[in-house]
Every structure is written in structure tokens, then in C-alpha cells.
Design a protein around this motif. Structure first.
Motif, PDB file in Angstrom:
ATOM      1  N   LEU A 182     -15.957  33.639  31.141  1.00  0.00           N
ATOM      2  CA  LEU A 182     -17.160  33.566  31.539  1.00  0.00           C
ATOM      3  C   LEU A 182     -16.840  34.558  32.400  1.00  0.00           C
ATOM      4  O   LEU A 182     -16.311  35.128  32.781  1.00  0.00           O
ATOM      5  CB  LEU A 182     -17.460  31.920  32.062  1.00  0.00           C
ATOM      6  N   PRO A 183     -18.632  34.739  33.790  1.00  0.00           N
ATOM      7  CA  PRO A 183     -18.937  35.533  34.315  1.00  0.00           C
ATOM      8  C   PRO A 183     -17.692  35.325  35.752  1.00  0.00           C
ATOM      9  O   PRO A 183     -17.558  34.674  35.993  1.00  0.00           O
ATOM     10  CB  PRO A 183     -19.702  35.986  34.781  1.00  0.00           C
ATOM     11  N   ARG A 184     -17.809  36.419  36.586  1.00  0.00           N
ATOM     12  CA  ARG A 184     -17.469  36.322  38.609  1.00  0.00           C
ATOM     13  C   ARG A 184     -15.819  34.898  38.543  1.00  0.00           C
ATOM     14  O   ARG A 184     -16.036  33.755  38.934  1.00  0.00           O
ATOM     15  CB  ARG A 184     -17.909  35.003  38.814  1.00  0.00           C
ATOM     16  N   TYR A 232     -18.486  28.083  39.920  1.00  0.00           N
ATOM     17  CA  TYR A 232     -19.797  27.878  39.198  1.00  0.00           C
ATOM     18  C   TYR A 232     -20.925  27.237  39.600  1.00  0.00           C
ATOM     19  O   TYR A 232     -22.359  27.348  38.726  1.00  0.00           O
ATOM     20  CB  TYR A 232     -19.144  27.779  37.892  1.00  0.00           C
ATOM     21  N   THR A 282     -27.004  30.194  38.634  1.00  0.00           N
ATOM     22  CA  THR A 282     -26.741  30.011  37.586  1.00  0.00           C
ATOM     23  C   THR A 282     -25.454  30.274  37.416  1.00  0.00           C
ATOM     24  O   THR A 282     -24.154  30.394  38.307  1.00  0.00           O
ATOM     25  CB  THR A 282     -27.278  31.591  36.834  1.00  0.00           C
ATOM     26  N   ILE A 283     -24.585  30.183  36.562  1.00  0.00           N
ATOM     27  CA  ILE A 283     -22.557  30.451  36.986  1.00  0.00           C
ATOM     28  C   ILE A 283     -22.192  32.130  37.117  1.00  0.00           C
ATOM     29  O   ILE A 283     -21.495  32.828  37.134  1.00  0.00           O
ATOM     30  CB  ILE A 283     -22.197  30.189  35.582  1.00  0.00           C
ATOM     31  N   SER A 284     -23.574  33.513  36.956  1.00  0.00           N
ATOM     32  CA  SER A 284     -23.337  34.222  36.805  1.00  0.00           C
ATOM     33  C   SER A 284     -23.424  34.841  38.108  1.00  0.00           C
ATOM     34  O   SER A 284     -23.471  36.393  39.183  1.00  0.00           O
ATOM     35  CB  SER A 284     -24.153  35.309  35.633  1.00  0.00           C
TER      36      SER A 284
END
Lengths: 316, 486
Positions: free
Chosen positions: A258-260, A314, B269-271
Motif C-alpha cells: 500500500l502507498p504511504r 488511510y 484516497t489511500i494515496s
């Protein structure tokens, strides 16, 4: 990761994973406890109360049913069908269904139908005050349907960010439940209810059965059931899917997709470091009960820190 | 018994498939024969197959019932409704003409008000419409188009003449059912598709996506398009999710979007935050933005209208477009076509009486038992009086409400809506129906091939709304010249 995920959807998928795991493990817990009790003499103090403690809902239970009323009937009702208990099986399944409804489009089409079937089954099969055998059948079936659902998703869902979020929910809930089961059972055991000593072996076996891990223990440890070995097995054996270490490693693997993920991976690593630096087998001795309980408490603090990091990264 | 068309009773009505003699209408023969050949068992089987397909495809609509929402399966009739291609081409031309004029009118209302000054539509009607939004004045949506997605309802009277009943310019729904109906028919009657050259409808999602892309304020290769839904409890949620999926757009709720200090719209968003270019909103104007319209909305996005005004995001349909979706304004559409396009209307309006005008009002009040009376701004068939089916008390009530607020009502003759054969038990009976085609306007203008045919499933009923017991049929636009013998 090519497809981005809305924060709202991510949160629903994560909770879907948690509720699915919670419904399954609670059903399993009640079943295993029922089997254990049949093996113990009636006069022993051990009864249904530990299940309330495992789920961390002592205060709520007492406010609803009164102090000292942890009868089989009350505890089963509270854990299975009581909608006033947010952690009851029925509420977990309702939560599962509500979350699934809003993320229908992110999963194979048939998924919602399966979840709905699980819901309809739980609604009709779980009745307060039913006989042990009826209850046993219903709970076994719920546990089975939930596991089938997990298997179905694993085999058919696109393994994208949605999937990783679902796994995060699964494994964090599982890690949480693993530590809770060990905590209550072992503290109870270690705290030296001397009249329980002749039944220690039965109790440890029931702990292992709570994880479907009796055969696995024999295959992996190749020693008789012994508290330090059991603790090491349940906390640190990477090959056991429900071990605490395995859960954390799985969380970490999903986070890496997942990002971040910085904060959450850090939180996960903190939990892993604490585990690595603790000689859990040593905590199996009779005189170590307080230390073990303290260690498990630390585990739960780490898990809640991990959850918070996921939420703030998130979902917000 | 199998279907015997000689006993089919559609006398003194216009039936879309069958002549009063019981013979097939020109071009529909093959279909009528095919159904007559089905045995009772086959008919029951096909009906069950359709039901099963609808269930397994998950085609539902939600009804708010006794405090909870229920997903109901979409009521579907397996006998298709046919329209000859030649007639359809003319209808499609008429619809494009109509929507062009309507958009020109809305744009005029929010700019120079030329048509109001010239008396094409009385200024008072427009500015006092519940759907007029003063803060939209001066805004320039792309191509001057305010209603990008329009669903116009067409009906046919007993003499066969076709009328536009209303134009749903705000957030029309039903198109997903048009698409799913076709998918169901292909599953259960694949052999019929061999004998007819049926024009496809499946291009709608791509056409909608192209239309929305053409509105993007940013010149990027793939602008970010979202479908804004009120959420799972909305009756059309199925459609919102369906269209988002088909267009590969994101399905969002108000809480997913945020307007930043740069007056651009982003989704969470999750990003992190991701810029949004085009919002296909399926939420009513008033609930879009608590800072612009209703303050108590939980569905909207604070600052959204500001972002739209700044030209940083496209809203389809544009807020304020409902000003032309008013049953009184509707009565002026033929005049709008003449005024803005300099053309004669291709499609006719239903003759209408405006209660705000005294002679019209007197006529309506004297003839309530024969007329349909409609409020200016309701949809879904609510708040109407159907004269011939009304009670004395209902008519008295309408006398009162019309007198109290004449601007808000129009009267129309009760049309004998056309019928089509519909399965009832193990035979067919005529049921009333209408047709809702969808018109997309952006850079280009596009009309669905056919549309959604809605059927009043109850005998004699003319209410086709799904919330009130209506069902639907697949709609086939066919070329008789290409009929193939079985």
C-alpha cells in the motif's frame, strides 16, 4: 498498485475483514469452551466467564446481566445473539453485511450473496437459550461459512489494494484474538487455581484447539503439551497461520503493498521488535503469570497503535 | 393453453404489437408468432428463467418501506416492445431538437433572458419556479449545455399519435434497467435475436463516458470522472454503481470529496487527495453543497458550487437546469423550439392547460373528472390527480390546492396510453406503457436506441413508475426489411 482506493471504501473493506474474522473466531471460541467444560468436573470454578474476559466486555456484560450471572445461557446469548453487544456474532455479521453492501462493486459479484446467506443462516439458526447440540451445530456452521468466505475471497478476488486492506483487517483482528485467548486461559491457569492442576493438560489442549492447532502442535513441536512450548508455538511459530508472529508478518506484507505506509509499517515493526526481544517460553512458568499478562497487554497496545496508524493514514 | 392472439383484447386502445383484429401489426409478425408457438410450460419456463437471471445478475431497486430499505428485484416482462427503425429515426431527431432548444432556453435564462423579454415564456413563471437558482446566473457550462443527461417520457394515445409527456432534465434514472433488460432477453430468448435485426443499446456507457469526458476543464488524456451518489439507501443506487462500473469511473459519496483552498475538487484516497475533473451527480441540486443551497444537507460537498463556478470542475447535470423541468414551463417547449432553433417541433406536446391563466383554470376546474392534473415540480407520479379514477373528495381537494396556488398546476386530457402484450398468468393481456429514451449532450448529442419501456403491471393502471408497481420491457428498435425467416 494501479487502482487507487477511496478512503471510505478502504475503511469499509478493512472492517469487513475484521468483522469476518471476529464472527468466525467468536463462534469457534464458544464451541471450544463448550467442549472443554464437558471434560471438567462440575465443581471447578472455570466456566463461561473467561469468554467474557477474552472479548474484553466484562463491564458491558455485567451491566446487562448483572454481576455473577455468567451462566452458560447468559454468556452464549451475550456473545452470539445479543444485539446490545457490539462484539456479538450477530452484530459482527450485520457489520460484515453492511460493509459488504457498500463495497459490492469491489469484489466478485457473488460475494454479497454469500455474505447474505451467512447472515440469513445466523439469523435463523442462532436462538437464545437453545440446546447445546443445536447451538454447537449452528456455531460450527457459522465458523465454516465464514472460513469458506475467506477462502473464496482469497481465490477469486483481485489481489489489489482492496485485497490488502481486507487482509489487514483479517490479521489485526486475528492477532488481537490470539493474544486474548492466550491471556485469559493462561493467566487463569498460571494464577494457580490449585484444584485445576490435574486438568492442566486438558486446558492447554483446549487452548490449542481454539486455534485448530492440536495436530499442528504435535507436528511442529514434537513434544508433549507443555506451557512454555505452547506459548512459544502460539506466539512465535511463523508456520502457524494464527500465531502472533505470523499475523504481524502478514500485516507487514500487506502494508508493503500500500502507498504511504511509513507510519503503519513503523507501528508494525515496533510490535515485531517487542515480540523478538521477549523470551515468551520463559513466561510459561507458574511464577511468571503477571509478567505474561503484562506482555500480552503490551501486545494489545501495539495492535491498537497499529490500528490507529492505519486509520489516520488511510481512512481520514 | 398457449397464447391465442384472437382472444387478446386491446379494442379501443392502440396496441404496439397487435391490431384490433388480433393480427400482428406490420413488422411485428415474427415476434407475435414466436410467442404463440410457446407452450404453457415453455412460457412458465422462460418467465422463471428471466426471474432467475434478474436475481443472479443482482438487478434490484430499493424501496423505502416501514423504516427499512428493501432491495426488490426488478419487475420485468418477457414480451419485448417493438419500434420500427424508420419511426425511431424520426423520434430521435425530434428528441435532439427538443433537448437543444431546452438547453438553449436554460442558458438564456441564466444569461441574457432574451426569450423572457421577448415573451416566449412569461418571466414570472421562470423566476418564481422552485427550480430556478439565482446563483447560477452568468455561469458558462461547457458548450452552453446545462442538461447533459436528459430522460424524456414518450406516450402514445389511442389514435396512435405520439406525445412527449415530460422532459426529466435533472437526474433522470432508468438507463441501467434499459441495459440490463437487453442482457436478460439475450439470455432467455437468444433465438429471437437470430430472426430480428435488433439495434444494440450497449454503447450507452461508452457514450456517457465520452460525453462526460468532453466536459473536463483540464485538457488531460484521461480526466478523472466520478459518479456522485446519495448512497446505498437511494432507490437508484443500483444504477449509480452500475454506471460507475461500466464507465470505469469512481463511485463516490459526498464525504469522499473535498474542495481545497485552490477551489479544485479532490477525492480522498489511500494515496492522498486526487483531483476530480467531472462529477456525474445523481444528487438533487439542493443537496449538492451546504454553502450554496440547503445548509442541512449531509450528502453534499461544502464549496462544490464555488469550484464549479470557478470552472475547476464540471457538474453534470449543471445546477439550475431543473428550471426547464417544470410542468408549466414544459407547455412552452414547442415555442422554445421555434424561437431558439427557428424550426417546427418534430415531436408534439400533450395539450395542456395552465391553471395560472384564468380561462384555462376555469376549464380545468370544470372538467376535473376527465383530466389529469399535475403539480409543476413532482416526479415519480406523486401528487397527481387522475380524474376518471378519482373520488369526489380527491377532486374537492384539488379544487382547493389549484385555487390556492394556480401557478403550480397544469391540466391535461387523460390519454389512453398505448398497450403491449404482457404476460399475466399463462396468457397475455394488454398493459399500458410509456417510453423513456435518454439524450446525452456534451460536445456531441446522442440518443439511446429506443429507451426504457415502463409498463403498468396492474390491469387498467396507467401508473408506470417502479415505486408504484410499474415494471419494464426490453425495447427493440428493428428494421423490418432485414427480417430473417426462422
Amino acid at each position: 498498485m494501479t487502482v487507487n482506493v477511496l478512503s471510505r471504501v478502504a475503511e469499509r473493506v478493512y472492517w469487513l475483514g475484521r468483522y469476518l474474522e471476529r464472527a468466525e473466531s467468536t463462534a469457534r471460541l464458544i464451541t471450544v469452551n463448550g467442549n472443554l467444560i464437558m471434560d471438567l468436573p462440575v465443581r471447578l470454578p472455570l466456566g463461561w466467564r473467561p469468554l467474557i474476559d477474552i472479548t474484553g466486555s466484562g463491564d458491558l456484560f455485567e451491566s446487562l446481566y448483572g454481576k455473577g450471572h455468567a451462566s452458560e445461557r447468559n454468556v452464549c446469548r451475550f456473545l452470539a445473539t445479543d444485539t446490545r453487544n457490539p462484539g456479538s456474532i450477530i452484530n459482527s455479521i450485520i457489520g460484515l453485511r453492511d460493509n459488504a453492501r457498500t463495497v459490492r462493486e469491489n469484489m466478485p459479484r457473488i460475494t454479497f450473496e454469500y455474505i447474505n446467506e451467512l447472515y440469513l443462516f445466523a439469523r435463523s439458526a442462532l436462538v437464545p437459550g437453545q440446546s447445546r447440540s443445536r447451538r454447537g451445530e449452528a456455531l460450527t456452521q457459522i465458523s465454516r461459512l465464514a472460513q469458506q468466505l475467506e477462502g473464496f475471497l482469497s481465490q477469486n478476488m483481485l489481489h489489489d489494494a482492496h485485497w490488502e486492506l481486507l487482509r489487514l483487517g483479517n490479521y489485526i483482528e486475528r492477532a488481537d484474538m490470539t493474544t486474548r485467548i492466550i491471556d485469559v486461559r493462561t493467566v487463569d491457569l498460571i494464577a494457580g487455581h490449585h484444584e485445576l492442576e490435574p486438568f492442566q493438560d486438558i486446558q492447554w489442549r483446549s487452548v490449542l484447539r481454539s486455534f485448530y492447532a492440536m495436530q499442528a502442535y504435535h507436528a511442529s513441536v514434537r513434544e508433549p503439551v507443555d506451557p512454555p512450548l505452547v506459548l512459544h508455538f502460539l506466539f512465535k511459530d511463523e508456520r502457524l497461520p494464527r500465531s502472533y508472529l505470523r499475523c504481524l508478518n502478514s500485516v507487514r506484507r500487506s502494508l508493503r503493498e500500500l502507498p504511504r505506509n511509513g507510519d503503519a509499517v513503523d507501528a508494525c515493526d515496533d510490535a515485531l521488535t517487542a515480540l523478538r526481544e521477549t523470551d515468551v517460553a520463559r513466561l510459561g512458568g507458574m511464577e511468571q503469570s503477571v509478567a505474561l499478562h503484562q506482555f500480552i497487554n503490551d501486545c494489545q497496545i501495539h495492535l491498537s497503535g497499529l490500528h490507529d496508524a492505519i486509520v489516520s493514514t488511510y481512512f481520514e | 393453453m398457449t397464447i391465442d392472439w384472437r382472444t387478446y383484447q386491446a379494442a379501443d386502445l392502440y396496441d404496439e404489437l397487435v391490431l384490433p383484429s388480433g393480427r400482428a401489426r406490420s413488422g411485428t409478425g415474427k415476434l407475435v408468432q414466436a410467442f404463440a408457438k410457446l407452450s404453457d410450460d415453455e412460457l412458465v419456463e422462460r418467465k422463471a428463467a428471466a426471474k432467475l437471471a434478474i436475481r443472479s445478475m443482482g438487478i434490484t431497486f430499493s424501496v423505502y418501506h416501514e423504516g427499512t430499505n428493501i432491495d426488490r428485484e426488478w419487475p420485468f416482462d418477457i414480451v419485448p416492445r417493438l419500434i420500427m427503425k424508420r419511426e425511431w429515426d424520426e423520434i430521435a431527431r425530434g428528441l435532439k431538437q427538443r433537448v437543444r432548444a431546452l438547453n438553449a432556453f436554460i442558458d438564456d435564462v441564466y444569461h441574457h433572458r432574451r426569450s423572457l423579454r421577448d415573451g416566449v415564456v412569461p418571466e414570472d413563471y421562470v423566476l418564481k419556479s422552485r427550480e430556478y437558482r439565482s446563483r447560477c446566473a452568468g455561469i458558462d457550462p461547457p458548450y452552453g449545455v446545462w442538461s447533459n443527461v436528459c430522460g424524456s417520457d414518450l406516450v402514445r394515445d389511442a389514435d396512435g399519435s405520439l406525445y412527449v409527456l415530460e422532459d426529466n432534465l435533472r437526474v433522470p434514472s432508468g438507463v441501467s434497467y434499459m441495459l440490463e433488460n437487453r442482457a436478460v432477453m439475450k439470455r432467455i430468448f437468444p433465438e429471437l435475436f437470430e430472426h430480428y435485426a435488433i439495434h444494440p443499446v450497449d454503447d450507452y456507457p461508452s457514450e456517457l463516458a465520452a460525453c462526460l469526458r468532453s466536459l473536463s476543464p483540464r485538457d488531460v488524456r484521461s480526466p478523472r470522472i466520478v459518479v456522485l451518489t446519495p448512497g446505498i439507501y437511494n432507490s437508484a443506487y443500483f444504477e449509480h454503481a452500475y454506471l460507475a462500473l461500466e464507465m470505469a469511473a469512481e463511485l463516490v459519496e459526498g464525504s469522499d470529496l473535498v474542495v481545497a483552498d485552490d477551489d479544485c475538487v479532490y477525492m480522498r484516497t489511500i494515496s492522498g487527495l486526487e483531483r476530480v475533473d467531472v462529477i456525474y451527480r445523481r444528487i438533487d441540486d439542493l443537496f449538492l453543497d451546504p454553502r450554496a443551497f440547503r445548509k442541512d444537507t449531509m450528502l453534499g460537498v461544502p464549496g462544490l458550487v464555488r469550484a464549479w463556478q470557478a470552472g475547476n470542475v464540471a457538474l453534470a447535470n449543471a445546477p439550475g437546469c431543473g428550471v426547464a423541468d417544470d410542468k408549466v414551463i414544459y407547455t412552452y417547449v414547442p415555442d422554445m423550439i421555434r424561437y431558439f432553433l427557428g424550426e417546427e417541433p418534430i415531436l408534439a406536446n400533450v395539450p395542456s392547460y395552465r391553471c395560472a391563466e384564468k380561462d384555462h383554470r376555469d376549464f380545468v376546474l370544470d372538467n376535473l373528472q376527465d383530466l389529469v392534473v399535475k403539480p409543476a415540480n413532482e416526479s415519480g407520479g406523486y401528487g397527481m390527480l387522475i380524474g376518471p379514477q378519482s373520488t369526489r373528495r380527491q377532486r374537492d381537494e384539488f379544487v382547493r390546492v389549484i385555487r390556492a396556488n394556480p401557478r403550480n398546476y397544469i391540466g391535461q386530457p387523460t390519454l389512453k396510453l398505448s398497450t403491449a402484450p404482457t404476460i399475466a398468468g399463462n396468457t397475455v393481456e394488454p398493459r399500458h406503457l410509456d417510453l423513456r429514451p435518454f439524450i446525452l449532450s456534451g460536445k456531441d448529442i446522442y440518443v439511446t436506441t429506443g429507451g426504457l419501456t415502463r409498463v403498468a403491471m396492474r390491469k387498467g393502471s396507467i401508473v408506470v413508475n417502479s415505486s408504484q408497481g410499474g415494471g419494464s420491457k426490453d425495447t427493440w428498435v428493428v428494421e423490418p426489411a432485414t427480417l430473417v425467416d426462422p
